[in-house]
Motif scaffolding. Structure first.
Motif, PDB file in Angstrom:
ATOM      1  N   GLY A   6     103.479  73.517  66.918  1.00 21.63           N
ATOM      2  CA  GLY A   6     103.390  72.089  67.211  1.00 21.63           C
ATOM      3  C   GLY A   6     102.032  71.467  66.953  1.00 21.63           C
ATOM      4  N   ALA A   7     101.103  72.233  66.390  1.00 15.96           N
ATOM      5  CA  ALA A   7      99.753  71.701  66.146  1.00 15.96           C
ATOM      6  C   ALA A   7      99.375  71.767  64.670  1.00 15.96           C
ATOM      7  N   GLU A   8     100.356  71.722  63.798  1.00 12.33           N
ATOM      8  CA  GLU A   8     100.122  71.829  62.373  1.00 12.33           C
ATOM      9  C   GLU A   8      99.414  70.586  61.833  1.00 12.33           C
ATOM     10  N   PRO A   9      98.426  70.751  60.966  1.00  8.50           N
ATOM     11  CA  PRO A   9      97.859  69.581  60.293  1.00  8.50           C
ATOM     12  C   PRO A   9      98.925  68.990  59.356  1.00  8.50           C
ATOM     13  N   PRO A  10      98.967  67.678  59.185  1.00 11.23           N
ATOM     14  CA  PRO A  10     100.017  67.036  58.380  1.00 11.23           C
ATOM     15  C   PRO A  10      99.719  67.035  56.878  1.00 11.23           C
ATOM     16  N   ILE A  11      99.293  68.176  56.377  1.00 14.07           N
ATOM     17  CA  ILE A  11      98.984  68.339  54.956  1.00 14.07           C
ATOM     18  C   ILE A  11      99.847  69.496  54.469  1.00 14.07           C
ATOM     19  N   GLY A  12     101.033  69.177  53.977  1.00 13.13           N
ATOM     20  CA  GLY A  12     102.034  70.179  53.674  1.00 13.13           C
ATOM     21  C   GLY A  12     101.604  71.257  52.714  1.00 13.13           C
ATOM     22  N   TRP A  13     100.857  70.874  51.676  1.00 15.35           N
ATOM     23  CA  TRP A  13     100.561  71.873  50.663  1.00 15.35           C
ATOM     24  C   TRP A  13      99.637  72.978  51.171  1.00 15.35           C
ATOM     25  N   LEU A  14      98.995  72.797  52.346  1.00 10.46           N
ATOM     26  CA  LEU A  14      98.252  73.901  52.964  1.00 10.46           C
ATOM     27  C   LEU A  14      99.193  75.057  53.292  1.00 10.46           C
ATOM     28  N   PHE A  15     100.481  74.747  53.436  1.00 10.98           N
ATOM     29  CA  PHE A  15     101.506  75.736  53.771  1.00 10.98           C
ATOM     30  C   PHE A  15     102.470  75.956  52.603  1.00 10.98           C
ATOM     31  N   GLY A  16     102.120  75.444  51.426  1.00 10.27           N
ATOM     32  CA  GLY A  16     102.992  75.568  50.269  1.00 10.27           C
ATOM     33  C   GLY A  16     104.176  74.625  50.303  1.00 10.27           C
ATOM     34  N   LEU A  17     104.045  73.509  51.031  1.00 11.04           N
ATOM     35  CA  LEU A  17     105.139  72.548  51.203  1.00 11.04           C
ATOM     36  C   LEU A  17     104.730  71.169  50.707  1.00 11.04           C
ATOM     37  N   MET A  26      95.117  79.728  56.441  1.00 13.83           N
ATOM     38  CA  MET A  26      94.699  78.339  56.346  1.00 13.83           C
ATOM     39  C   MET A  26      93.401  78.151  57.126  1.00 13.83           C
ATOM     40  N   ASP A  27      92.344  77.799  56.442  1.00 14.86           N
ATOM     41  CA  ASP A  27      91.088  77.466  57.099  1.00 14.86           C
ATOM     42  C   ASP A  27      90.846  75.990  56.845  1.00 14.86           C
ATOM     43  N   LEU A  28      91.328  75.179  57.752  1.00 16.16           N
ATOM     44  CA  LEU A  28      91.282  73.733  57.577  1.00 16.16           C
ATOM     45  C   LEU A  28      89.853  73.225  57.423  1.00 16.16           C
ATOM     46  N   ARG A  29      88.960  73.713  58.243  1.00 15.05           N
ATOM     47  CA  ARG A  29      87.577  73.225  58.179  1.00 15.05           C
ATOM     48  C   ARG A  29      86.957  73.516  56.808  1.00 15.05           C
ATOM     49  N   SER A  30      87.151  74.720  56.278  1.00 14.75           N
ATOM     50  CA  SER A  30      86.622  75.051  54.943  1.00 14.75           C
ATOM     51  C   SER A  30      87.248  74.164  53.876  1.00 14.75           C
ATOM     52  N   PHE A  31      88.555  73.963  53.994  1.00 13.01           N
ATOM     53  CA  PHE A  31      89.248  73.089  53.049  1.00 13.01           C
ATOM     54  C   PHE A  31      88.656  71.683  53.075  1.00 13.01           C
ATOM     55  N   LEU A  32      88.435  71.135  54.264  1.00 19.29           N
ATOM     56  CA  LEU A  32      87.877  69.780  54.378  1.00 19.29           C
ATOM     57  C   LEU A  32      86.455  69.732  53.841  1.00 19.29           C
ATOM     58  N   ASP A  33      85.667  70.765  54.130  1.00 15.42           N
ATOM     59  CA  ASP A  33      84.289  70.810  53.620  1.00 15.42           C
ATOM     60  C   ASP A  33      84.276  70.845  52.091  1.00 15.42           C
ATOM     61  N   GLN A  34      85.149  71.649  51.512  1.00 19.44           N
ATOM     62  CA  GLN A  34      85.205  71.767  50.051  1.00 19.44           C
ATOM     63  C   GLN A  34      85.729  70.500  49.389  1.00 19.44           C
ATOM     64  N   SER A  35      86.516  69.722  50.108  1.00 21.03           N
ATOM     65  CA  SER A  35      87.098  68.508  49.528  1.00 21.03           C
ATOM     66  C   SER A  35      86.066  67.396  49.361  1.00 21.03           C
ATOM     67  N   GLY A  36      84.972  67.500  50.102  1.00 23.56           N
ATOM     68  CA  GLY A  36      83.933  66.486  49.998  1.00 23.56           C
ATOM     69  C   GLY A  36      84.210  65.223  50.799  1.00 23.56           C
ATOM     70  N   CYS A  37      85.263  65.225  51.593  1.00 23.09           N
ATOM     71  CA  CYS A  37      85.555  64.022  52.381  1.00 23.09           C
ATOM     72  C   CYS A  37      84.757  64.049  53.686  1.00 23.09           C
ATOM     73  N   ARG A  38      84.574  62.876  54.242  1.00 25.38           N
ATOM     74  CA  ARG A  38      83.886  62.765  55.527  1.00 25.38           C
ATOM     75  C   ARG A  38      84.926  62.850  56.625  1.00 25.38           C
ATOM     76  N   TYR A  39      84.634  63.649  57.642  1.00 17.62           N
ATOM     77  CA  TYR A  39      85.572  63.796  58.751  1.00 17.62           C
ATOM     78  C   TYR A  39      84.800  64.152  60.012  1.00 17.62           C
ATOM     79  N   ALA A  40      85.437  63.942  61.137  1.00 17.73           N
ATOM     80  CA  ALA A  40      84.889  64.359  62.428  1.00 17.73           C
ATOM     81  C   ALA A  40      85.829  65.401  63.011  1.00 17.73           C
ATOM     82  N   TRP A  41      85.252  66.492  63.516  1.00 19.88           N
ATOM     83  CA  TRP A  41      86.017  67.566  64.152  1.00 19.88           C
ATOM     84  C   TRP A  41      85.706  67.488  65.635  1.00 19.88           C
ATOM     85  N   SER A  42      86.722  67.376  66.457  1.00 16.55           N
ATOM     86  CA  SER A  42      86.473  67.206  67.889  1.00 16.55           C
ATOM     87  C   SER A  42      87.263  68.216  68.710  1.00 16.55           C
TER      88      SER A  42
END
Length: 161
Positions: free
Chosen positions: A94-105, A1-17
């Motif tokens: 305990g630090a999972e992003p709340p996007i289930g399908w990133l994990f097949g869920l 799971m590469d969350l940052r790449s996924f977010l970049d490819q999605s085209g949404c605006r986000y802040a990474w802190s």
């Protein structure tokens, strides 16, 4: 799971802190200086033997009985740490992003998260977070929506009940 790449490819605006260690959703709210009801807390649940990722505000607790009733399930239980680590092995426990399908869920979201503002969640570890519009989160997570959370802020202590 590469969350940052996924977010970049999605085209949404986000802040990474980056921030100091935050091991709970409420501590993430404090570290990020955002209201706790805008922080998404993921909870991994087994429903009739199948895992789902539930998403609710940091101010809420999951009510497994409500979830079970809403889904017409025979059995619901919280996943244990071993199951969580196995399903979300790319993340710190305990630090999972709340996007289930990133994990097949599938993702089940409590209706109390609906908001027209921003949401914040862990980025796979306890030192980084993502903030984005709720609508972008909703579009990315594609959650089923229900009512299975209780607002902990409204619970009265025995002294004030």
């Amino acid at each position: 799971m590469d969350l940052r790449s996924f977010l970049d490819q999605s085209g949404c605006r986000y802040a990474w802190s980056r921030h100091g260690d935050a091991f709970t959703a409420r501590s993430l709210a404090q570290r990020e200086h955002v209201p706790a009801n805008h922080v998404i807390k993921p909870v991994l649940v087994s429903i009739d033997g199948e895992f789902v990722l539930c998403a609710l505000p940091a101010t809420h607790r999951i009510d497994l009985s409500l979830l079970q009733m809403e889904l017409g399930a025979e059995e619901t239980r919280l996943a244990n740490e071993q199951e969580l680590q196995s399903l979300c092995s790319d993340c710190e426990l305990g630090a999972e992003p709340p996007i289930g399908w990133l994990f097949g869920l599938p993702t089940f979201m409590d209706e109390s998260l609906f908001d027209d503002g921003q949401v914040t969640f862990q980025a796979g570890n306890h030192r980084e977070a993502v903030t984005m519009s709720f609508m972008d989160y909703y579009r990315l997570a594609k959650p089923c929506v229900g009512h299975f959370g209780h607002d902990c802020r409204s619970v009265k202590s025995p002294q004030t009940a």
